[in-house]
Design an enzyme around this catalytic site. Sequence first.
Site, short mmCIF file in Angstrom:
data_model
loop_
_atom_site.label_atom_id
_atom_site.label_comp_id
_atom_site.label_asym_id
_atom_site.label_seq_id
_atom_site.Cartn_x
_atom_site.Cartn_y
_atom_site.Cartn_z
CB THR A 15 -1.00 -1.43 12.03
OG1 THR A 15 -0.45 -0.31 11.34
CG2 THR A 15 0.08 -2.14 12.81
CB CYS A 28 10.33 4.44 9.89
SG CYS A 28 10.34 3.03 8.81
C1 LIG Z 1 -0.91 3.34 6.15
C2 LIG Z 1 -0.56 1.97 5.79
C3 LIG Z 1 -0.72 0.90 6.69
C4 LIG Z 1 -1.15 1.10 8.11
O1 LIG Z 1 -2.48 1.51 8.23
P1 LIG Z 1 -2.95 2.16 9.63
O2 LIG Z 1 -4.43 2.19 9.54
O3 LIG Z 1 -2.33 3.52 9.68
O4 LIG Z 1 -2.47 1.27 10.71
C5 LIG Z 1 -0.40 -0.36 6.26
N1 LIG Z 1 0.04 -0.59 5.01
C6 LIG Z 1 0.20 0.39 4.13
C7 LIG Z 1 0.68 0.07 2.76
C8 LIG Z 1 -0.08 1.70 4.48
O5 LIG Z 1 0.12 2.68 3.60
#
Ligand SMILES: *Cc1c(COP(=O)(O)O)cnc(C)c1O
Length: 401
Positions: free
Chosen positions: A75, A327
């Site tokens: 994120t 979500c």
């Molecule tokens: C899980 C995910 C994220 C977020 O990653 P985190 O490390 O949980 O913040 C972003 N993009 C996609 C496509 C994901 O599957």
Amino acid sequence: MKPEKIYYFDNNATTRVAPEVVEAMLPFLTECWGNPSSAYEFGHRVAKPLEQARIQVAGLINADPREIIFTSCGTESDNAALQSAFRLFPGKRHLVTTAVEHSAVLNYSKFLQDNGCEVTVLPVEPDGSLDLHQLERAIRPDTALVSVMWANNETGVVFPIEEISAICRSRDVLFHTDAVQAAGKIVLDVRETGVDLLSLSGHKLYAPKGIGVLYARRGARFQPYLIGGHQERGRRAGTENVAGCIAFGRAAELAVERFEEETARIRELRDRLENGILTGIPGTTRNGARDARLPNTTNLGFEGVEAEAVLMMLDRIGVCVSSGSACATGSLEPSHVLTAMGVRPAQARGAVRFSLGGYNTREEVDFVLEELPPIIRHLRGSLPSGGEPVLVRDSGTVGGV
Ligand SMILES: *Cc1c(COP(=O)(O)O)cnc(C)c1O
């Protein structure tokens, strides 16, 4: 009633930390606890392995280690990429993205929009694919960034990143791709594709939660998100999550080493599961393209049932899957991804995502193939009711992962 064994089919939500990864990171939680920025030898003892981890991560995407920025999660990497583009070019206030992005991109786009930017959200075709002509037409002289994910977390649909990158280059627009779901599952080559910015996350790749990577191409300008110390060549302040970085490095190395064997094995299991369900349970459809897809993901719609109810019944026997909806589990909002593909709400609410990983076995797949048909029959009401009532859980959220 607590099942003993967990049948984990939710690897797009998170993955088990590989034992090899735990082993690699442990010394950095115990004896090697120095700060990698310190000038003395006790600091170097941490700095050197940290640089080794950077090389390992670079190897996963064919980058230069200097192009790797460790962040706190996928994120953060997504947010950092988007904000950088808009801070770099104050005169450019337009973003192009897609309707099926992860919330880390979509909700940041909304934030940008609320702050005076214009956002073009590209629709997708019924099979989840993009119309590249439409993408090309969406780019304007004031477009600061195009952000298109490499692979979708809900359906596994893979986008043609090399072509999209070429379009952006020819129009002189920065291109970011969220490759969190693609890493370790398909070949990622930043040099060949020429992307400018790319996001990764450790916990989708057998490393722990709380470590991410942003690739920023050398030569492409970048504005840091966190401002403070000089860590990460001045591109991301804050003392590194050293154990997490080491873990990511080892996980990346394992992903490279095992790529051919693992992706073939997982694909075979996924296909066995998918074909078994599609042929064994009437009224079932696959959501998303069959071929341009990650080898581990299948998103299946069960006509006439609520995915939430399927999840709950599977949960009782230890099977972990995700619903295509929402979500937040508990809200009956159909998935934004399936909605964008034109799947009707009633149908989207019956969508279940199975995502396989490195620890799944054929026995586990066969267990699901045996247990799922009677569950669906029961939920469709063709079985005499009896046993425990089906209660909708009111706690716990399943993130948009
Ligand atoms: C899980 C995910 C994220 C977020 O990653 P985190 O490390 O949980 O913040 C972003 N993009 C996609 C496509 C994901 O599957």
